[in-house]
Design an enzyme around this catalytic site. Structure first.
Site, mmCIF file in Angstrom:
data_model
loop_
_atom_site.group_PDB
_atom_site.id
_atom_site.type_symbol
_atom_site.label_atom_id
_atom_site.label_comp_id
_atom_site.label_asym_id
_atom_site.label_seq_id
_atom_site.Cartn_x
_atom_site.Cartn_y
_atom_site.Cartn_z
ATOM 1 N N THR A 1 0.859 -1.178 0.000
ATOM 2 C CA THR A 1 0.000 0.000 0.000
ATOM 3 C C THR A 1 0.900 1.234 0.000
ATOM 4 O O THR A 1 2.023 1.183 0.501
ATOM 5 C CB THR A 1 -0.872 0.061 1.262
ATOM 6 O OG1 THR A 1 -0.003 0.130 2.402
ATOM 7 C CG2 THR A 1 -1.766 -1.146 1.400
ATOM 8 N N TRP B 1 -19.948 16.325 11.778
ATOM 9 C CA TRP B 1 -18.955 15.950 10.767
ATOM 10 C C TRP B 1 -19.168 16.734 9.481
ATOM 11 O O TRP B 1 -20.295 16.900 9.023
ATOM 12 C CB TRP B 1 -19.062 14.455 10.451
ATOM 13 C CG TRP B 1 -18.616 13.585 11.581
ATOM 14 C CD1 TRP B 1 -19.409 12.861 12.407
ATOM 15 C CD2 TRP B 1 -17.277 13.337 11.998
ATOM 16 N NE1 TRP B 1 -18.654 12.192 13.325
ATOM 17 C CE2 TRP B 1 -17.338 12.466 13.101
ATOM 18 C CE3 TRP B 1 -16.026 13.779 11.555
ATOM 19 C CZ2 TRP B 1 -16.198 12.020 13.761
ATOM 20 C CZ3 TRP B 1 -14.887 13.327 12.211
ATOM 21 C CH2 TRP B 1 -14.988 12.464 13.304
ATOM 22 N N LYS C 1 -14.267 17.541 12.073
ATOM 23 C CA LYS C 1 -15.252 17.521 13.154
ATOM 24 C C LYS C 1 -15.403 18.933 13.711
ATOM 25 O O LYS C 1 -14.534 19.432 14.421
ATOM 26 C CB LYS C 1 -14.830 16.547 14.252
ATOM 27 C CG LYS C 1 -15.981 16.289 15.199
ATOM 28 C CD LYS C 1 -15.864 14.931 15.832
ATOM 29 C CE LYS C 1 -17.227 14.481 16.310
ATOM 30 N NZ LYS C 1 -17.195 13.331 17.161
ATOM 31 N N GLU D 1 -5.937 -3.345 -1.224
ATOM 32 C CA GLU D 1 -6.364 -4.529 -0.457
ATOM 33 C C GLU D 1 -7.550 -5.250 -1.095
ATOM 34 O O GLU D 1 -7.917 -6.332 -0.652
ATOM 35 C CB GLU D 1 -6.767 -4.114 0.972
ATOM 36 C CG GLU D 1 -5.619 -3.670 1.860
ATOM 37 C CD GLU D 1 -5.336 -2.173 1.762
ATOM 38 O OE1 GLU D 1 -5.646 -1.570 0.718
ATOM 39 O OE2 GLU D 1 -4.795 -1.608 2.732
HETATM 40 P P1 AMP Z 1 -5.097 2.613 -2.769
HETATM 41 O O1 AMP Z 1 -4.958 1.420 -1.939
HETATM 42 O O2 AMP Z 1 -3.841 3.410 -2.899
HETATM 43 O O3 AMP Z 1 -5.693 2.291 -4.103
HETATM 44 O O4 AMP Z 1 -6.097 3.603 -2.027
HETATM 45 C C1 AMP Z 1 -7.367 3.194 -1.628
HETATM 46 C C2 AMP Z 1 -8.139 4.376 -1.126
HETATM 47 O O5 AMP Z 1 -8.391 5.296 -2.185
HETATM 48 C C3 AMP Z 1 -9.517 4.033 -0.612
HETATM 49 O O6 AMP Z 1 -9.481 3.551 0.703
HETATM 50 C C4 AMP Z 1 -10.216 5.368 -0.719
HETATM 51 O O7 AMP Z 1 -9.908 6.213 0.364
HETATM 52 C C5 AMP Z 1 -9.629 5.945 -1.980
HETATM 53 N N1 AMP Z 1 -10.516 5.675 -3.120
HETATM 54 C C6 AMP Z 1 -10.421 4.700 -4.032
HETATM 55 N N2 AMP Z 1 -11.411 4.793 -4.945
HETATM 56 C C7 AMP Z 1 -12.159 5.859 -4.586
HETATM 57 C C8 AMP Z 1 -13.330 6.468 -5.105
HETATM 58 N N3 AMP Z 1 -13.917 6.026 -6.197
HETATM 59 N N4 AMP Z 1 -13.820 7.536 -4.449
HETATM 60 C C9 AMP Z 1 -13.233 8.017 -3.328
HETATM 61 N N5 AMP Z 1 -12.130 7.491 -2.791
HETATM 62 C C10 AMP Z 1 -11.594 6.424 -3.406
#
Ligand code: AMP
Length: 541
Positions: A181, A441, A436, A327
């Site tokens: 990640t 929120w 917050k 993940e």
């Molecule tokens: P990554 O593991 O780097 O792909 O990041 C995952 C995170 O990206 C998720 O937990 C979200 O916070 C954000 N994310 C992924 N897709 C979206 C989406 N369509 N809209 C908003 N946030 C997203």
């Protein structure tokens, strides 16, 4: 009683064999670092991937050994995607946008034995090689820096793998791929994808009600192959035998649009920032590129603002919105209108398309509020938790992160969401990005999306800043479009059409650029840090 069906493993080896048997004539097209185009067929890809598998086996790679890649999207990276798992190894894609010290940590933590690296990335490799301690390094030559003493040349390396090769008998639950990640807090965490997860993800991805991909499509792996499996595109392409286009390192509007036009690309995925770059290219050069009539795009990684969907629609590009994470392999939800929603007024249709959508088959989701599962009412927010066959069950070698999984087996995503009665999930924020204010929120994502709908705004980030009376108040950091003037009051009154007064940012700061993570997401932690001592003009208000 058990069913009387064969226990046939869902493995990438089957996809590799099948694409050669059925679609050997279909092309894989790559843009190389010198901008030239390389073409070959899946038959050639198959032959070379097997050679790589054999060469790795001969070099001592054992079942489960990690072989890392530090590469742009190209045919040789695709060979690594399949050749490494075909010999029982695990392809570990290193994210070349990370800091060298993070890369060193990740390679060491993963226990990578071998590295395959593009020669143009050797200067980056030099900066973390000591920390990583690879046993062997194989260099993919692009006419750049060439293999140095002590390093193998990729072409010579796989040439040694000519001849017969017998696949090991792989179980579908064995690891095939690995990706860390790119978290903005804490150490990067390793996700290990099994053959089974990658195969099932590909099936679900291709479904008509998911992303609707068929053999006749032309897929472009625009999302980097070094992050979250390029949104799954390489596996889907090989499973279906679609023509595959790999754009290399040149991901500017000019190069991408030229490739999309000339190769007749029909489907690609990217983060909204990249879609913004493509959109600007289309708007600035009307009629210059002719995209395929059935061209459609997928956007994930962060929330696309409504204005992006609208403006792309005006260019004939329909953008489908997905949510996912490293993940979750990564695709987990898609926002598609249901059959009976087709007649909704346009405004409502956009509101639905801006949600993150409903889960793909076999992915389950729930929103957990402090007092238990939130009802699907579109209002009650909770932490998004997911489970399914392509959702990680734990991180590699990080027992301290076990708290990310609930006792009843759900993965805690760290995103805050609502789910409506139709099952459309909407991300409000990352939990750490929520603001917050006086016990209520405020969603920074909603404010950012609305701000980006303003014609003068190119990018917007809204962050929580400590406030003496309200605990936290929103501060907006804005990048204006070139040559456009807009004042804080204009933005405030624009937002007040949609938000209550208490939800509006109390301050607007205008900057030239915003900080982003290695995967194109806003780096809000750095903005929070930068503005944490902000002097509110009316602290008592
Ligand atoms: P990554 O593991 O780097 O792909 O990041 C995952 C995170 O990206 C998720 O937990 C979200 O916070 C954000 N994310 C992924 N897709 C979206 C989406 N369509 N809209 C908003 N946030 C997203």
């Amino acid at each position: 009683m058990d069913g009387l069906m064969m226990n046939y493993p869902l493995s990438l080896v089957h996809l590799l064999e099948r694409v050669n048997q059925l679609f050997g004539k279909v092309e894989v097209v790559s843009r190389l670092p010198d901008r030239s185009i390389h073409r070959y067929t899946y038959a050639e890809f198959y032959r070379r991937s097997r050679q790589l598998a054999k060469a790795l086996t001969d070099a001592g790679v054992q079942r489960g050994d990690r072989v890392a890649t530090l590469m742009w999207n190209s045919y040789r990276h695709l060979e690594a995607y399949f050749g490494i798992p075909a010999c029982g190894g695990v392809v570990h894609t290193l994210n070349l946008r990370l800091h060298p010290s993070d890369l060193g940590y990740i390679a060491k933590h993963a226990g990578d034995r071998i590295l395959i690296v593009d020669d143009v990335l050797l200067p980056l490799y030099e900066q973390f090689k000591e920390q990583a301690g690879f046993e062997r390094v194989v260099v993919v030559g692009h006419g750049g820096q060439g293999a140095k003493t002590g390093l193998d040349d990729y072409e010579e390396f796989i040439a040694r793998g000519e001849g017969d090769f017998e696949y090991p008998k792989l179980d579908e639950n064995e690891a095939a791929a690995m990706c860390y990640t790119s978290g903005t807090t804490g150490k990067p965490k390793g996700v290990l994808y099994s053959h089974r997860a990658l195969v099932l993800h590909s099936f679900a991805f291709a479904l008509p009600d998911a992303f609707g991909v068929a053999q006749k499509d032309v897929l472009m792996a625009l999302a980097p192959m070094f992050h979250a499996n390029s949104h799954g595109i390489p596996y889907v392409a090989v499973m279906l035998g679609t023509k595959l286009v790999l754009p290399g390192s040149q991901v500017d509007a000019e190069n991408l649009l030229e490739l999309m036009d000339s190769e007749r690309v029909t489907v690609t995925t990217a983060v909204p920032t990249v879609w913004g770059i493509i959109l600007e290219g289309l708007e600035k050069n009307p009629g210059r590129w002719k995209l395929a009539p059935n061209f459609r795009g997928l956007a994930g990684g962060s929330a696309p603002p409504e204005s992006l969907l609208r403006r792309l629609d005006a260019q004939g590009v329909s953008l489908l919105h997905l949510w996912g994470m490293t993940e979750t392999t990564p695709a987990a939800t898609v926002s598609r209108l249901k059959s009976y929603m087709r007649k909704l007024p346009i405004k409502q249709k956009y509101a639905v398309r801006c949600r993150q959508g409903w889960p793909l088959p076999f992915v389950e989701m729930r929103a957990m509020a402090p007092r238990g599962e939130a009802p699907w009412d579109g209002e009650t927010a909770g932490e998004l938790q997911v489970r399914g066959p392509w959702v990680a069950a734990s991180y590699y070698n990080m027992p301290e992160e076990a708290r990310r999984w609930t006792k009843d087996g759900w993965f805690c995503t760290g995103d805050v969401c609502t789910i409506d009665a139709e099952g459309f999930m909407k991300i409000m924020d990352r939990s750490k990005d929520m603001i917050k204010s006086g016990g209520e929120w405020i969603s920074s994502v909603d404010l950012e999306s609305a701000l980006m709908d303003h014609p003068a705004v190119r990018q917007a980030a809204v962050v929580a800043v400590p406030h003496p009376k309200w605990d936290e108040r929103p501060l907006a950091v804005i990048v204006r479009k070139e040559g456009v003037v807009v004042a804080a009051d204009d933005l405030r009154s624009f937002l007040s059409q949609k938000f209550s007064k208490w939800q509006l940012p109390d301050a607007f700061v205008f900057v030239e650029t915003l900080p982003h993570t290695s995967t194109g997401k806003l780096l809000k932690s750095s903005l929070r840090e930068q503005y944490k001592a902000w002097k509110w003009e009316t602290p008592g208000s």
